[in-house]
Enzyme design. Structure first.
Site, PDB file in Angstrom:
ATOM      1  N   SER A   3       0.820  -1.210   0.000  1.00  0.00           N
ATOM      2  CA  SER A   3       0.000   0.000   0.000  1.00  0.00           C
ATOM      3  C   SER A   3       0.861   1.270   0.000  1.00  0.00           C
ATOM      4  O   SER A   3       1.843   1.363   0.730  1.00  0.00           O
ATOM      5  CB  SER A   3      -0.900  -0.001   1.232  1.00  0.00           C
ATOM      6  OG  SER A   3      -1.700   1.142   1.232  1.00  0.00           O
ATOM      7  N   LYS A  26      -3.634   2.191  -2.233  1.00  0.00           N
ATOM      8  CA  LYS A  26      -3.246   3.319  -1.376  1.00  0.00           C
ATOM      9  C   LYS A  26      -4.289   3.515  -0.274  1.00  0.00           C
ATOM     10  O   LYS A  26      -5.487   3.341  -0.510  1.00  0.00           O
ATOM     11  CB  LYS A  26      -3.157   4.584  -2.243  1.00  0.00           C
ATOM     12  CG  LYS A  26      -2.890   5.885  -1.499  1.00  0.00           C
ATOM     13  CD  LYS A  26      -1.437   6.054  -1.125  1.00  0.00           C
ATOM     14  CE  LYS A  26      -1.232   7.170  -0.093  1.00  0.00           C
ATOM     15  NZ  LYS A  26      -0.017   7.004   0.707  1.00  0.00           N
ATOM     16  N   ALA A  27      -3.837   3.858   0.920  1.00  0.00           N
ATOM     17  CA  ALA A  27      -4.733   4.092   2.057  1.00  0.00           C
ATOM     18  C   ALA A  27      -5.873   5.018   1.641  1.00  0.00           C
ATOM     19  O   ALA A  27      -5.654   6.067   1.043  1.00  0.00           O
ATOM     20  CB  ALA A  27      -3.966   4.732   3.207  1.00  0.00           C
ATOM     21  N   ASN A  69       9.617   8.479   4.081  1.00  0.00           N
ATOM     22  CA  ASN A  69       8.529   9.188   3.428  1.00  0.00           C
ATOM     23  C   ASN A  69       7.590   9.762   4.472  1.00  0.00           C
ATOM     24  O   ASN A  69       7.431   9.216   5.562  1.00  0.00           O
ATOM     25  CB  ASN A  69       7.760   8.281   2.463  1.00  0.00           C
ATOM     26  CG  ASN A  69       6.637   7.525   3.137  1.00  0.00           C
ATOM     27  OD1 ASN A  69       5.544   8.069   3.362  1.00  0.00           O
ATOM     28  ND2 ASN A  69       6.885   6.277   3.485  1.00  0.00           N
ATOM     29  N   CYS A 118       0.283   4.050  10.419  1.00  0.00           N
ATOM     30  CA  CYS A 118       0.977   5.048   9.613  1.00  0.00           C
ATOM     31  C   CYS A 118       1.581   6.108  10.529  1.00  0.00           C
ATOM     32  O   CYS A 118       0.877   6.762  11.283  1.00  0.00           O
ATOM     33  CB  CYS A 118       0.027   5.715   8.633  1.00  0.00           C
ATOM     34  SG  CYS A 118       0.843   7.016   7.705  1.00  0.00           S
ATOM     35  N   GLY A 122      12.466   0.141   2.825  1.00  0.00           N
ATOM     36  CA  GLY A 122      13.557  -0.293   1.952  1.00  0.00           C
ATOM     37  C   GLY A 122      14.434  -1.342   2.627  1.00  0.00           C
ATOM     38  O   GLY A 122      14.181  -1.739   3.764  1.00  0.00           O
ATOM     39  N   GLY A 152      11.433  -4.033   2.763  1.00  0.00           N
ATOM     40  CA  GLY A 152      12.720  -4.156   2.099  1.00  0.00           C
ATOM     41  C   GLY A 152      12.846  -5.245   1.061  1.00  0.00           C
ATOM     42  O   GLY A 152      13.956  -5.541   0.609  1.00  0.00           O
TER      43      GLY A 152
HETATM   44  C1  LIG Z   1       5.865   6.355  -0.181  1.00  0.00           C
HETATM   45  C2  LIG Z   1       5.211   5.346   0.712  1.00  0.00           C
HETATM   46  C3  LIG Z   1       3.858   5.444   1.008  1.00  0.00           C
HETATM   47  C4  LIG Z   1       3.246   4.527   1.850  1.00  0.00           C
HETATM   48  N1  LIG Z   1       1.907   4.630   2.096  1.00  0.00           N
HETATM   49  C5  LIG Z   1       1.278   3.678   2.835  1.00  0.00           C
HETATM   50  C6  LIG Z   1      -0.124   3.680   3.014  1.00  0.00           C
HETATM   51  O1  LIG Z   1      -0.836   4.534   2.468  1.00  0.00           O
HETATM   52  N2  LIG Z   1      -0.693   2.731   3.794  1.00  0.00           N
HETATM   53  C7  LIG Z   1       0.061   1.766   4.393  1.00  0.00           C
HETATM   54  O2  LIG Z   1      -0.495   0.923   5.102  1.00  0.00           O
HETATM   55  N3  LIG Z   1       1.392   1.706   4.224  1.00  0.00           N
HETATM   56  C8  LIG Z   1       2.014   2.637   3.462  1.00  0.00           C
HETATM   57  N4  LIG Z   1       3.381   2.556   3.263  1.00  0.00           N
HETATM   58  C9  LIG Z   1       4.147   1.464   3.891  1.00  0.00           C
HETATM   59  C10 LIG Z   1       4.368   0.303   2.899  1.00  0.00           C
HETATM   60  O3  LIG Z   1       3.140  -0.248   2.495  1.00  0.00           O
HETATM   61  C11 LIG Z   1       5.240  -0.786   3.529  1.00  0.00           C
HETATM   62  O4  LIG Z   1       4.599  -1.280   4.675  1.00  0.00           O
HETATM   63  C12 LIG Z   1       6.614  -0.295   3.938  1.00  0.00           C
HETATM   64  O5  LIG Z   1       7.077   0.660   3.025  1.00  0.00           O
HETATM   65  C13 LIG Z   1       7.654  -1.409   4.061  1.00  0.00           C
HETATM   66  O6  LIG Z   1       7.840  -2.087   2.847  1.00  0.00           O
HETATM   67  P1  LIG Z   1       9.018  -1.711   1.779  1.00  0.00           P
HETATM   68  O7  LIG Z   1      10.299  -1.662   2.546  1.00  0.00           O
HETATM   69  O8  LIG Z   1       8.953  -2.795   0.764  1.00  0.00           O
HETATM   70  O9  LIG Z   1       8.666  -0.383   1.216  1.00  0.00           O
HETATM   71  C14 LIG Z   1       3.999   3.490   2.422  1.00  0.00           C
HETATM   72  C15 LIG Z   1       5.364   3.385   2.117  1.00  0.00           C
HETATM   73  C16 LIG Z   1       5.982   4.283   1.272  1.00  0.00           C
HETATM   74  C17 LIG Z   1       7.438   4.141   0.978  1.00  0.00           C
END
Ligand SMILES: Cc1cc2nc3c(=O)[nH]c(=O)nc-3n(C[C@H](O)[C@H](O)[C@H](O)COP(=O)(O)O)c2cc1C
Ligand SMILES: Cc1cc2nc3c(=O)[nH]c(=O)nc-3n(C[C@H](O)[C@H](O)[C@H](O)COP(=O)(O)OP(=O)(O)OC[C@H]3O[C@@H](n4cnc5c(N)ncnc54)[C@H](O)[C@@H]3O)c2cc1C
Ligand SMILES: Cc1cc2nc3c(=O)[nH]c(=O)nc-3n(C[C@H](O)[C@H](O)[C@H](O)COP(=O)(O)OP(=O)(O)OC[C@H]3O[C@@H](n4cnc5c(N)ncnc54)[C@H](O)[C@@H]3O)c2cc1C
Ligand SMILES: Cc1cc2nc3c(=O)[nH]c(=O)nc-3n(C[C@H](O)[C@H](O)[C@H](O)COP(=O)(O)O)c2cc1C
Ligand code: FES
Ligand code: FES
Lengths: 256, 311, 311, 256
Positions: free
Chosen positions: B19, B43-44, B67, B128, B215, B242
Site C-alpha cells: 500500500s 493506497k490508504a 517518506n 501510519c 527499503g 525491504g
Molecule cells: C511512499 C510510501 C507510502 C506509503 N503509504 C502507505 C499507506 O498509504 N498505507 C500503508 O499501510 N502503508 C504505506 N506505506 C508502507 C508500505 O506499504 C510498507 O509497509 C513499507 O514501506 C515497508 O515495505 P518496503 O520496505 O517494501 O517499502 C507506504 C510506504 C511508502 C514508501
C-alpha cells in the site's frame, strides 16, 4: 515510457561541477517534448536507493542520443559524474509532460528564462520553438562566471542575456532584473529554475501566458507515490503531481 | 507452485505491491499487465480526500528512504466510483488499505469499501507514522488496536487484516491482542519512524520532520517480526519490508509469511513485481522447495521438529 | 573548537568509540594513538566472565550488520586489574559500560568499576538485545529502568549515563522515567532487534536467532530518537547509530547530541575515529558553525526560535 | 598491520567460480607467515558493509605482490571477482597468526591437508616448509573435477593427492579416506578447510602434532568485537579469537 539500459556516449565537465552526459539507446525515439525528464539509477548498489530525475537537454533522434546536463550535487549526481564512455545507465523514461510546442504559434515571441540547472531543458525547448519559426529570447541566470554553460549554444538560437548574481559574467543581478532593464516583451514566457525565481515570474505576470517547469523531490517518478505533489490554486485539497502532470505547468495551475 | 490461500484471498502467487507504493495501479498498468500480480494493496483510503503533508515528502537514507506522504488520497467516494471500478478490468482480488483519524472514520470507510465487487479483504492501516491524530496511537496501544479491529470486523463484508507498526516494544503482544479481537490476518511491517537533517540549514529534510523508513535497511527488523508474530498467532501473516528480489521473498516465507508485499522496490524498478514472480519458481527450486506454501514458516517449523526430535 | 563538557566528562572532542565495537582499546592502539579520542566506551563488563553466544555471531544486512555477541567479556575482576590499568597510560576519561542479568549484578559492578582511577562515567547497558535474562527487560519497561538507575546512582562514584534501547513504543517516556530517577545523561541508540535467515538451510544465520542491527541502516531511527529525547529531557544525550563520517557527526549534534559515539564503522575502517576528528573542524566550518558546542540541538532550537518569532 | 590501497595486478578465473587475484603494494613487505590473512573492503558502497577475510596464498616480496585465491560465493566475493588490473582494493593486513614455520625441524615430514577454499594458504605454507628442507605431502579435497585448482603447483613442491567427493578427478572420497588408503604418515599435520574436516582430523590424531587453520564469520578482524571466538578445551568460559589468536591453532587448543 520504458526502462532501458542506455550507453554512455560521453560525459564531460563543462563548467564548475556541471556535466554534460550523452546517452544512447532505442528509448531515445520515444522522446518528443522538451521539458520531459529521465529517472536514472546511478548505481547498482542499495545506496543511493532511489532514482534521480534529470531533464533532457537535447534530443537527437538520428543518432539515438539524448543529452543531459547536470550539477554534481550530492551522492547520486557524484556517481553519475563518474560514468565513462561505454558504461551503461539504467534509465526510466521519457517521463512527465513537457512544453507543448504544437500549441505555440509561428511568428510569436517567446521569452525563455532559466536559472542554474533549470537551464538544460530550455535548450531543446528553444531549438524546437525556433525551428517552428518562433522568436526566442533567452535570459539565463547563474551564481557566478564559473557556473555559466551553454551560452554560445543559446546565442545561436536567439538573443541571449546572461546574468550572474555576483556580476562576474554578463549582467549583475537576477533574471528578473534583466527583464526589467532590457524591457523584454513576449507572447509566451517559459521558465525553469529555482522555486523563488518561478514564484517571482508568476507574480510579475499574473495575466500573461506563462509556463513553469517545476522541481520536487521524487519517489517513483511515475505518479504512484504522491511524493511530488504541488497545490493548485483551486482549493486546499486539489493538487497536481510534478512527475506525471508536470514538470511543466501553466503558471495559474500551481500554487508556489 | 506459487498459489497461496488466505482468508478471502485466493492468490495465484504470493506477490502483492504494498500500500502506498503502487497508487491504485493505473501508473504501473502502463508498464505491465496487472493480472500477473497476486493482488494489490491499494493506497490508504480515508473518508474524505486528503492532501497530506507539505513537501519535501521523501528523503534518502542508507539502503532506505523516508517518506511522509501523510495519507494523501482522493477519498472514499472517488475510490469507490473511479479507482476500484477501473481495477475491475483485471482478474485481481484487491486488498483495500483503510485509514482514518478516529474509530468512526475507519468503520465508515471499512463498511462501504468492503462492499466493492473486487475488494476481497481490508488492511487496516493503524500504523501510519505520518499523520498527527489517530493512526499511530491505534498502532502502539494493544487495547485501542483491539477495539478498532472489533468495530471494523462488525461492519466489514470481507476478511479484515490489520497492519502492524514496528515502532512498538512488543510486536507479539500487539499481534495477539488483534488476533483475539477477531482479525482474519496480519500484515507487517509498516515503516519505522526516522529522520534526516539537512546539514545546510540544520532542519529536517522532510517538511513533516519525521518520516517512515522503508527499503532494504529495515528488512532484518521485518524478518524478525514476521518470525516472531507468525509463531505467536494462528492467523496468517503477510510480510513486507525491504523486499527487492525473489530471494528476499523466500526469506519472508521461511520466516512465516503466507504472502509477501513489495513496497519501495517498485520505485527503484517499476518491473520488480513481475520480475520477482518470474524468478520465484527458480529460486524455490534452487533451495529445494516444491511450492511457495511449502516454505511458509519453515524456519521455526524446523526448530520445532528438531526440538521434538531431541526429546 | 571541538571540546565539549558533559557530567563527569571533559572531552577534547565529541568522538567516542561505542561500547562493544572497540574492545578495551588495545587492538586499536596498534593503529593509532588513543589519546586522539574524546573518550572510550569500553566493552560491557559483567560481574563474572561471560563466554556469550555460540557462533556465528554476525551477519550482514543492507547498509548494516546484525550481531549477537551476547555480552562476552572477561569479567569485572579482570577489567579492574588489567584492562583499566592498561588504559591509564592514556590521558582519557573512560566510560565504563555496565551490564548484568539482574539489578544486583549492575549494582555490584557499578559500585566497584566506578572507583577505577580513569573511569569518569558509567553507561548502563539496559538495552542489549542479545542476552536472554535481564538486559532487555530493563530496557523496555520505564519503571524497571528507573528502579535500576536509582539503585546504581546510589552506589556509583561517578556520573551515570543510561543507554536506551530503540525497541520501544515511546523513547521519550523511557528517557523521562530515567531522568526522573536521577540519571546524569543518556546514550542512544543501542541496536534494533533483527534477524536474517540462511536460505540454504532455512534457519537464522545467527546461532542466537535474532541479533542487534547497527550501521548506516539505523541512522535515521537514531537521529529521530536523539531529536525527540534531547528535547524531552534536560540531561545531555550522547548520540550514536550508523555514524561513518564527520557529516554524520554533525547531523547528530544538530539533532541534539552533546557527543557522538561510533560503533560499527570501526570494523569497516579502523581509522574512522581519528579521521572523523581530523575532518570535523572543516565540516563545522563548511556549514557555518564555529564550534561543536554551537551545533548541539540546533535543529529544534531553530524551530523554537522561528516559532517564537511568529508569535 | 596497516590499511592500504593495494593495486590489482591481475584477476583470473582458475576453476569453477575460483579466482586468483594478485595485489601489489608496500604492505606486502609486512607479510611473513603462511596462514595470515587480509581483510578486504570490496566496495566503497555501504552494502556490503563489512570487510571480507581472505587468506594469503602466496607472498612475493621481490615483486611486492600477494596472491589470493577465493571462491565467488555471495555478494562480497562476487564484487571482488569483478576487479580488474589497475583497480584499487582497500586492504587491512596482515592479520592473524599463521603457521610458525620456524618451529618445524628440517628433515621432518609434514602432511598438508586442504579442503576447497581452505587450500590456498597451504600453498605458501608448503613453499616455506619445503624450502626449509621439510618433506611435504599434500592431500587436497574438492567437490568435483571442475573445482580443482593448483594441483600442478602443489605437485612441484611434493607428493600430492587429489580427492573429489564425486570421484570425477583423482581419488573418490574425502581427504581422510586418502590418508587411510595411502597410509600417509607425518611428523606434523597442517590443515585448512571446512570445520567437519578439521574435526575429523583432530579426532583421528589426538596425540599428534596437528595444526588447524579455522574459519569463522568476522566483524572487525582485529580482535576487538568478539565475533569470531572459539571455545578452548580448557573450560566453558575460555576462548580464543580466530582473527587475532588464530586462524592457525594447535588442534588441542580449540574445541571443534
Ligand atoms: C511512499 C510510501 C507510502 C506509503 N503509504 C502507505 C499507506 O498509504 N498505507 C500503508 O499501510 N502503508 C504505506 N506505506 C508502507 C508500505 O506499504 C510498507 O509497509 C513499507 O514501506 C515497508 O515495505 P518496503 O520496505 O517494501 O517499502 C507506504 C510506504 C511508502 C514508501
Ligand atoms: C523534473 C526534474 C528535472 C531535473 N532536471 C535536472 C537537470 O536537468 N539537471 C540537474 O542538474 N538537476 C536536475 N534536477 C535536480 C536533480 O534531480 C537533483 O540535483 C538530484 O536528484 C540530486 O541528487 P544527489 O544524489 O546528487 O543529491 P542528494 O542531495 O544526495 O539527493 C538526496 C535525495 O534528494 C533528491 N533531491 C535532491 N535535490 C533535488 C532536487 N533539486 N530536485 C529533486 N530531487 C532532489 C534526490 O533525488 C535524492 O532522492 C531535476 C529535478 C527534477 C525533479
Ligand atoms: C581467516 C579466513 C580466511 C579465509 N580465506 C579464504 C580464502 O583464502 N579463499 C576463500 O575463497 N575464502 C576464504 N575465506 C572465506 C571467505 O571469507 C568467505 O567466503 C567470504 O567472506 C564470503 O563473502 P561473500 O560476501 O561472498 O558471501 P556472503 O555469504 O554474502 O557473506 C555474508 C557475510 O558472511 C561472511 N561469511 C560468509 N561465509 C564465510 C566464511 N566461510 N568464513 C567467514 N565469513 C564468511 C562474510 O564475510 C560476510 O560478512 C576465509 C575466511 C576466513 C575467516
Ligand atoms: C559487535 C557489537 C557489539 C556491541 N556490544 C555492545 C556492548 O557490549 N554494550 C553496549 O552498550 N552496546 C553494544 N553494542 C551497540 C553499540 O555500542 C551501538 O550502540 C550500536 O552498534 C549503534 O551504533 P553503530 O551503528 O555506530 O554501530 C554493540 C554493537 C556491535 C555492532
Ligand atoms: S514521484 Fe511518485 S508521484 Fe511523483
Ligand atoms: S572478528 Fe572481531 S574479534 Fe575477531
Amino acid at each position: 515510457m520504458r526502462k532501458e539500459l542506455l550507453t554512455v556516449g560521453s560525459n564531460e565537465c563543462i563548467a564548475d561541477n556541471i556535466y554534460k552526459l550523452i546517452l544512447e539507446g532505442d528509448m531515445v525515439q520515444d522522446f518528443k517534448k522538451p521539458g520531459q525528464f529521465v529517472h536514472l539509477k546511478v548505481s547498482e548498489s542499495m545506496t543511493p536507493l532511489l532514482r534521480r530525475p534529470i531533464s533532457v537537454a537535447e534530443i537527437n533522434h538520428d543518432q539515438s542520443e539524448v543529452t543531459l546536463i547536470f550539477r554534481k550535487e550530492g551522492e547520486g549526481t557524484s556517481l553519475l559524474a563518474e560514468k565513462k564512455r561505454g558504461d551503461q545507465v539504467d534509465v526510466l523514461g521519457p517521463l512527465g509532460n513537457g512544453f507543448d510546442v504544437e500549441n505555440f504559434t509561428e511568428g510569436k515571441k517567446a521569452l525563455i528564462i532559466g536559472g542554474g540547472v533549470g537551464v538544460p531543458p530550455l535548450y531543446e525547448l528553444s531549438k524546437q520553438l525556433t525551428s517552428k519559426g518562433i522568436l526566442a529570447t533567452h535570459v539565463l541566470g547563474f551564481q557566478s562566471a564559473k557556473d555559466v554553460f551553454f551560452e554560445r549554444q543559446f546565442k545561436e538560437l536567439g538573443e541571449t542575456f546572461v546574468a550572474t548574481v555576483d556580476g562576474t559574467h554578463g549582467i549583475q543581478g537576477f533574471v528578473t532584473d534583466v527583464i526589467d532593464k532590457e524591457q523584454l516583451d513576449f507572447d509566451y514566457l517559459l521558465a525553469c529554475g529555482p522555486t523563488p525565481m518561478l514564484r517571482a515570474l508568476k507574480m510579475k505576470y499574473p495575466d500573461r501566458e506563462v509556463y513553469l517547469s517545476m522541481e520536487e523531490r521524487m519517489g517513483c517518478g511515475i505518479g504512484a507515490c504522491f511524493a511530488c505533489v504541488c497545490h493548485t490554486d483551486q482549493s486546499e485539497k486539489t493538487y497536481v503531481k510534478v512527475c506525471l502532470d508536470g514538470p511543466v505547468f501553466k503558471a495559474e495551475e500551481v500554487l508556489l | 507452485m506459487l498459489n497461496v490461500q488466505l482468508p478471502g484471498l485466493d492468490l495465484k502467487n504470493p506477490i502483492i505491491p504494498a500500500s502506498g507504493c503502487f497508487g491504485f495501479g493505473q501508473e504501473f498498468a502502463k508498464f505491465y499487465d496487472l493480472n500477473l500480480l497476486g493482488s494489490i494493496m491499494i493506497k490508504a483510503t480515508t473518508k474524505d480526500a486528503r492532501y497530506g503533508n507539505p513537501t519535501p515528502r521523501v528523503a534518502e537514507t542508507g539502503a532506505g528512504m523516508l517518506n511522509a506522504i501523510g495519507l494523501q488520497n482522493p477519498g472514499l467516494k472517488h475510490v469507490m466510483e473511479n479507482e476500484l471500478p477501473w481495477l475491475e478490468q483485471y482478474d485481481l482480488p484487491i486488498i483495500a488499505n483503510v485509514a482514518g483519524s478516529q474509530l468512526e472514520d475507519y468503520v465508515e470507510v471499512a463498511e462501504e469499501i468492503s462492499t466493492a465487487k473486487n475488494v476481497k479483504a481490508l488492511e487496516l492501516n493503524i500504523s501510519c507514522p505520518n499523520v498527527k491524530t489517530g493512526g499511530i496511537a491505534f498502532g502502539t496501544i494493544p487495547e485501542t488496536a483491539a477495539e478498532l479491529t472489533k468495530a471494523v470486523k462488525n461492519v466489514s463484508s470481507v476478511p479484515v487484516y490489520v497492519k502492524l507498526s514496528p515502532n512498538v516494544s512488543s510486536i507479539t503482544e500487539m499481534a495477539k491482542a488483534i488476533e483475539d479481537a477477531g482479525a482474519d490476518g496480519l500484515t507487517l511491517i509498516n515503516t519505522l519512524v526516522g529522520m534526516r537533517l539537512n546539514l545546510k540549514n540544520g532542519k529536517p529534510i522532510l517538511a513533516n520532520g519525521t518520516g517512515g523508513l522503508s527499503g532494504p535497511a529495515v528488512k532484518p527488523v521485518a524478518v524478525r517480526m514476521v518470525y516472531e508474530v507468525s509463531q505467536a498467532v494462528k492467523i496468517p501473516v503477510i510480510g513486507m519490508g525491504g523486499v527487492q528480489s525473489a530471494e528476499d521473498v523466500l526469506e519472508f516465507l521461511l520466516a512465516g509469511a503466507s504472502a509477501v508485499a513489495v513496497g519501495t522496490a517498485n520505485f527503484v524498478n517499476p518491473f520488480v513485481c513481475p520480475e520477482i514472480i518470474d524468478e520465484l519458481p527458480n529460486v524455490l527450486k534452487k533451495y529445494g522447495y516444491s511450492s511457495a506454501r511449502d516454505c511458509i514458516g519453515r524456519s521455526w517449523k524446523l526448530e520445532a521438529e528438531s526440538a521434538n526430535h531431541r526429546t
